[in-house]
Design a protein around this motif. Sequence first.
Motif, PDB file in Angstrom:
ATOM      1  N   GLN A 193       7.551  -2.398   8.869  1.00  0.00           N
ATOM      2  CA  GLN A 193       7.526  -1.481   7.737  1.00  0.00           C
ATOM      3  C   GLN A 193       7.013  -2.177   6.485  1.00  0.00           C
ATOM      4  O   GLN A 193       7.475  -3.270   6.132  1.00  0.00           O
ATOM      5  N   VAL A 194       6.064  -1.541   5.827  1.00  0.00           N
ATOM      6  CA  VAL A 194       5.590  -1.979   4.519  1.00  0.00           C
ATOM      7  C   VAL A 194       5.874  -0.845   3.540  1.00  0.00           C
ATOM      8  O   VAL A 194       5.428   0.287   3.749  1.00  0.00           O
ATOM      9  N   THR A 195       6.618  -1.154   2.499  1.00  0.00           N
ATOM     10  CA  THR A 195       6.951  -0.165   1.480  1.00  0.00           C
ATOM     11  C   THR A 195       6.513  -0.685   0.120  1.00  0.00           C
ATOM     12  O   THR A 195       6.902  -1.783  -0.274  1.00  0.00           O
ATOM     13  N   VAL A 196       5.703   0.093  -0.565  1.00  0.00           N
ATOM     14  CA  VAL A 196       5.201  -0.282  -1.882  1.00  0.00           C
ATOM     15  C   VAL A 196       5.781   0.688  -2.902  1.00  0.00           C
ATOM     16  O   VAL A 196       5.529   1.897  -2.832  1.00  0.00           O
ATOM     17  N   SER A 197       6.548   0.158  -3.822  1.00  0.00           N
ATOM     18  CA  SER A 197       7.172   1.000  -4.845  1.00  0.00           C
ATOM     19  C   SER A 197       6.295   1.077  -6.086  1.00  0.00           C
ATOM     20  O   SER A 197       5.585   0.122  -6.425  1.00  0.00           O
TER      21      SER A 197
ATOM     22  N   ALA B 104       1.818   6.467   8.329  1.00  0.00           N
ATOM     23  CA  ALA B 104       2.728   6.932   7.287  1.00  0.00           C
ATOM     24  C   ALA B 104       3.438   8.189   7.789  1.00  0.00           C
ATOM     25  O   ALA B 104       2.943   8.877   8.686  1.00  0.00           O
ATOM     26  N   PRO B 105       4.599   8.513   7.222  1.00  0.00           N
ATOM     27  CA  PRO B 105       5.341   9.704   7.656  1.00  0.00           C
ATOM     28  C   PRO B 105       4.484  10.963   7.572  1.00  0.00           C
ATOM     29  O   PRO B 105       3.839  11.219   6.549  1.00  0.00           O
TER      30      PRO B 105
ATOM     31  N   ASP C 240      -0.173   2.705   0.372  1.00  0.00           N
ATOM     32  CA  ASP C 240      -0.241   1.778   1.501  1.00  0.00           C
ATOM     33  C   ASP C 240       1.066   1.758   2.288  1.00  0.00           C
ATOM     34  O   ASP C 240       1.146   1.118   3.342  1.00  0.00           O
ATOM     35  N   THR C 241       2.079   2.439   1.787  1.00  0.00           N
ATOM     36  CA  THR C 241       3.370   2.490   2.469  1.00  0.00           C
ATOM     37  C   THR C 241       3.219   3.118   3.843  1.00  0.00           C
ATOM     38  O   THR C 241       2.691   4.218   3.981  1.00  0.00           O
TER      39      THR C 241
END
Length: 117
Positions: free
Chosen positions: A112-116, A40-41, A89-90
Amino acid sequence: QVQLVESGGGLVQAGGSLRLSCVASGIRSSINTMGWYRQAPGKQRELVAGITRGGTTNYVDSVKGRFTISRDNAKKTVYLQMNSLKPEDTAVYYCNAVSFELGSSYWGQGTQVTVSS
């Protein structure tokens, strides 16, 4: 040329599911352990889940009960089924494969996995 190609990442709402796949090619020996890492960032890369050639698995505590790792040795493919996804989890998810015979560790390019929320 060794390649690990990941697929299956994307944008999903919290509570949703994604399935990551990683296909290894060009590795001229048996692949021992395979695994998924994420970064993650602003954070260090961490092991999410790993699986041995014999099918023994391990998971980071934060994903236990939600993620499932599996592999198809004949296809040199590893999967990560991710359920009940959370915003935390992003991350960029990386596939890893290790060959003991070659003494080498290989990485995919990341997905990339992005969870909003």
